[in-house]
Design an enzyme around this catalytic site. Sequence first.
Site, PDB file in Angstrom:
ATOM      1  N   HIS A  55      -8.252  -3.221   2.234  1.00 12.16           N
ATOM      2  CA  HIS A  55      -8.794  -3.556   3.551  1.00 12.16           C
ATOM      3  C   HIS A  55      -9.992  -4.507   3.471  1.00 12.16           C
ATOM      4  O   HIS A  55     -10.594  -4.833   4.481  1.00 12.16           O
ATOM      5  CB  HIS A  55      -9.184  -2.282   4.311  1.00 12.16           C
ATOM      6  CG  HIS A  55      -7.998  -1.453   4.716  1.00 12.16           C
ATOM      7  ND1 HIS A  55      -6.710  -1.852   4.495  1.00 12.16           N
ATOM      8  CD2 HIS A  55      -7.908  -0.262   5.347  1.00 12.16           C
ATOM      9  CE1 HIS A  55      -5.874  -0.932   4.974  1.00 12.16           C
ATOM     10  NE2 HIS A  55      -6.584   0.055   5.483  1.00 12.16           N
ATOM     11  N   ARG A  82      -5.148 -12.245   2.557  1.00 19.30           N
ATOM     12  CA  ARG A  82      -4.136 -12.789   1.640  1.00 19.30           C
ATOM     13  C   ARG A  82      -2.795 -12.101   1.879  1.00 19.30           C
ATOM     14  O   ARG A  82      -1.748 -12.742   1.894  1.00 19.30           O
ATOM     15  CB  ARG A  82      -4.593 -12.596   0.199  1.00 19.30           C
ATOM     16  CG  ARG A  82      -4.405 -13.820  -0.618  1.00 19.30           C
ATOM     17  CD  ARG A  82      -5.037 -13.823  -1.982  1.00 19.30           C
ATOM     18  NE  ARG A  82      -5.365 -12.559  -2.581  1.00 19.30           N
ATOM     19  CZ  ARG A  82      -6.580 -12.253  -3.037  1.00 19.30           C
ATOM     20  NH1 ARG A  82      -7.565 -13.114  -2.942  1.00 19.30           N
ATOM     21  NH2 ARG A  82      -6.798 -11.076  -3.599  1.00 19.30           N
ATOM     22  N   SER A 130      -0.420  -7.538  -5.133  1.00 13.67           N
ATOM     23  CA  SER A 130       0.315  -8.061  -3.978  1.00 13.67           C
ATOM     24  C   SER A 130       0.459  -9.586  -3.981  1.00 13.67           C
ATOM     25  O   SER A 130       1.550 -10.118  -3.756  1.00 13.67           O
ATOM     26  CB  SER A 130      -0.401  -7.593  -2.709  1.00 13.67           C
ATOM     27  OG  SER A 130       0.102  -8.244  -1.592  1.00 13.67           O
ATOM     28  N   HIS A 166      -1.575  -1.148   9.773  1.00  5.85           N
ATOM     29  CA  HIS A 166      -2.298   0.120   9.889  1.00  5.85           C
ATOM     30  C   HIS A 166      -3.806  -0.107   9.861  1.00  5.85           C
ATOM     31  O   HIS A 166      -4.275  -1.123   9.375  1.00  5.85           O
ATOM     32  CB  HIS A 166      -1.895   1.082   8.743  1.00  5.85           C
ATOM     33  CG  HIS A 166      -2.322   2.499   9.015  1.00  5.85           C
ATOM     34  ND1 HIS A 166      -2.933   3.297   8.069  1.00  5.85           N
ATOM     35  CD2 HIS A 166      -2.223   3.253  10.138  1.00  5.85           C
ATOM     36  CE1 HIS A 166      -3.179   4.493   8.605  1.00  5.85           C
ATOM     37  NE2 HIS A 166      -2.757   4.488   9.857  1.00  5.85           N
ATOM     38  N   ASP A 197      -0.643  -2.148   4.709  1.00  6.16           N
ATOM     39  CA  ASP A 197      -1.604  -1.038   4.593  1.00  6.16           C
ATOM     40  C   ASP A 197      -2.187  -1.019   3.173  1.00  6.16           C
ATOM     41  O   ASP A 197      -2.354   0.027   2.563  1.00  6.16           O
ATOM     42  CB  ASP A 197      -0.879   0.290   4.910  1.00  6.16           C
ATOM     43  CG  ASP A 197      -1.846   1.453   5.085  1.00  6.16           C
ATOM     44  OD1 ASP A 197      -3.025   1.218   5.407  1.00  6.16           O
ATOM     45  OD2 ASP A 197      -1.407   2.603   4.898  1.00  6.16           O
ATOM     46  N   SER A 245       3.440   7.020   3.597  1.00  2.55           N
ATOM     47  CA  SER A 245       4.117   6.066   4.493  1.00  2.55           C
ATOM     48  C   SER A 245       5.477   5.672   3.928  1.00  2.55           C
ATOM     49  O   SER A 245       6.406   5.360   4.690  1.00  2.55           O
ATOM     50  CB  SER A 245       3.247   4.828   4.711  1.00  2.55           C
ATOM     51  OG  SER A 245       2.868   4.250   3.479  1.00  2.55           O
ATOM     52  N   GLY A 291       0.837  -1.206   0.000  1.00  5.74           N
ATOM     53  CA  GLY A 291       0.000   0.000   0.000  1.00  5.74           C
ATOM     54  C   GLY A 291       0.864   1.245   0.000  1.00  5.74           C
ATOM     55  O   GLY A 291       1.232   1.772   1.043  1.00  5.74           O
TER      56      GLY A 291
HETATM   57  N1  SAH Z   1       0.264   3.611   2.924  1.00  3.46           N
HETATM   58  C1  SAH Z   1      -0.395   4.619   2.103  1.00  3.46           C
HETATM   59  C2  SAH Z   1      -1.868   4.358   1.925  1.00  3.46           C
HETATM   60  C3  SAH Z   1      -2.185   3.101   1.192  1.00  3.46           C
HETATM   61  S1  SAH Z   1      -3.853   3.074   0.621  1.00  3.46           S
HETATM   62  C4  SAH Z   1      -0.188   6.015   2.706  1.00  3.46           C
HETATM   63  O1  SAH Z   1       0.508   6.151   3.698  1.00  3.46           O
HETATM   64  O2  SAH Z   1      -0.718   6.979   2.175  1.00  3.46           O
HETATM   65  C5  SAH Z   1      -3.986   1.427   0.046  1.00  3.46           C
HETATM   66  C6  SAH Z   1      -3.247   1.149  -1.241  1.00  3.46           C
HETATM   67  O3  SAH Z   1      -3.262  -0.273  -1.438  1.00  3.46           O
HETATM   68  C7  SAH Z   1      -3.870   1.763  -2.502  1.00  3.46           C
HETATM   69  O4  SAH Z   1      -2.948   2.628  -3.111  1.00  3.46           O
HETATM   70  C8  SAH Z   1      -4.181   0.546  -3.408  1.00  3.46           C
HETATM   71  O5  SAH Z   1      -3.883   0.757  -4.780  1.00  3.46           O
HETATM   72  C9  SAH Z   1      -3.300  -0.543  -2.825  1.00  3.46           C
HETATM   73  N2  SAH Z   1      -3.808  -1.892  -3.023  1.00  3.46           N
HETATM   74  C10 SAH Z   1      -5.028  -2.367  -2.654  1.00  3.46           C
HETATM   75  N3  SAH Z   1      -5.139  -3.667  -2.952  1.00  3.46           N
HETATM   76  C11 SAH Z   1      -3.953  -4.024  -3.528  1.00  3.46           C
HETATM   77  C12 SAH Z   1      -3.451  -5.267  -4.065  1.00  3.46           C
HETATM   78  N4  SAH Z   1      -4.212  -6.371  -4.058  1.00  3.46           N
HETATM   79  N5  SAH Z   1      -2.205  -5.280  -4.592  1.00  3.46           N
HETATM   80  C13 SAH Z   1      -1.455  -4.148  -4.610  1.00  3.46           C
HETATM   81  N6  SAH Z   1      -1.879  -2.972  -4.112  1.00  3.46           N
HETATM   82  C14 SAH Z   1      -3.101  -2.899  -3.572  1.00  3.46           C
HETATM   83 MG    MG Z   2      -4.014   2.969   6.143  1.00  3.77          MG
END
Ligand code: SAH
Ligand code: MG
Length: 211
Positions: free
Chosen positions: A144, A151, A124, A169, A141, A52, A46
Site C-alpha cells: 500500500h 506501479r 509484482s 481493497h 491488494d 481473499s 497480495g
Molecule cells: N489479500 C490478502 C492480504 C494481502 S496483504 C488477504 O485477503 O488476506 C498484502 C500482501 O502483498 C502481502 O502478503 C505482501 O507480501 C504482498 N506484497 C507487497 N508488496 C508486494 C510486491 N511488490 N510484490 C508482490 N507482493 C507484494
Molecule cells: Mg487489504
Amino acid sequence: MNRVAELLALADQVTGFMPSDEGRALFDNALLHGARKPNGTWLEIGAYCGKSSIYLGAAAEQGSCLLYSLDHHHGSEENQAGWPYHDPTLVDLEDGRLNTLPHWQRNIAKARLEDSVVALVGESSIIAKHFAQPLDLLFIDGGHGHDVAWRDFQLWARKITVGGFLIIHDVFANPADGGQVPYEIYRTAVQSGVFVDVAEVGSLRVTVRIR
Ligand code: SAH
Ligand code: MG
C-alpha cells in the site's frame, strides 16, 4: 454444507485483513463476472495467507476460471517486525524472514482449490513485465506504499479486457480511516472514464472496464 458455503466459511477463518462482509462481496461480484464470462483469467496482487484467494477461488471454480494469486510472500512494510501488522508466527525460523507461502499453500490445499488457484511467487512489477495474458478480473491488494501500489495499478490494470473487473481493497475516502494511496488509485481509475463503479462494500471497490 454445499461447496460454496464450505469455502466461504473456510475463508472467514483464514488469517488476513479482510472482514467477511467484504470477502462475500468479493465472492459475489467475482461469481457474477464468472457467470457472464466463464473460463476467464483472473489475478490477485497480495495473497498473504490465502484469505481473499479462497473468496475469489470459490467464484473462479464455479465459473471454470483460473485465479493467479501473486505475492513474494515476504510481507508488506507494515507486516515487518516492529510494525502494527506484524504476526511473529509467520516468520521462517531458518532465515528470520516473513514467509506466508507455506500458510497460503496449506489453506488452498485445505480448500481443495488447487485446480482453480495457482501461485505466482515473486515481485509484482517483475512478473507484470513478462505477463502478456489479458485479465478478465484483477484484484489489487498488495503493498500500500505510494510507489508500489501505483506501479501495481499502472503495470497491471492495462491488461484488463473491456468488460473485465478491476477490484481494489483498502479504499478509504477519509484519511482518518486509512492510507490514501488505494483511494487515489481508485479515483484515478474512475475519473479516467475507463472504469465505472459496480459495487462498494466497506473498503472494497468493484469497477468494470468500459473502453
Ligand atoms: N489479500 C490478502 C492480504 C494481502 S496483504 C488477504 O485477503 O488476506 C498484502 C500482501 O502483498 C502481502 O502478503 C505482501 O507480501 C504482498 N506484497 C507487497 N508488496 C508486494 C510486491 N511488490 N510484490 C508482490 N507482493 C507484494
Ligand atoms: Mg487489504
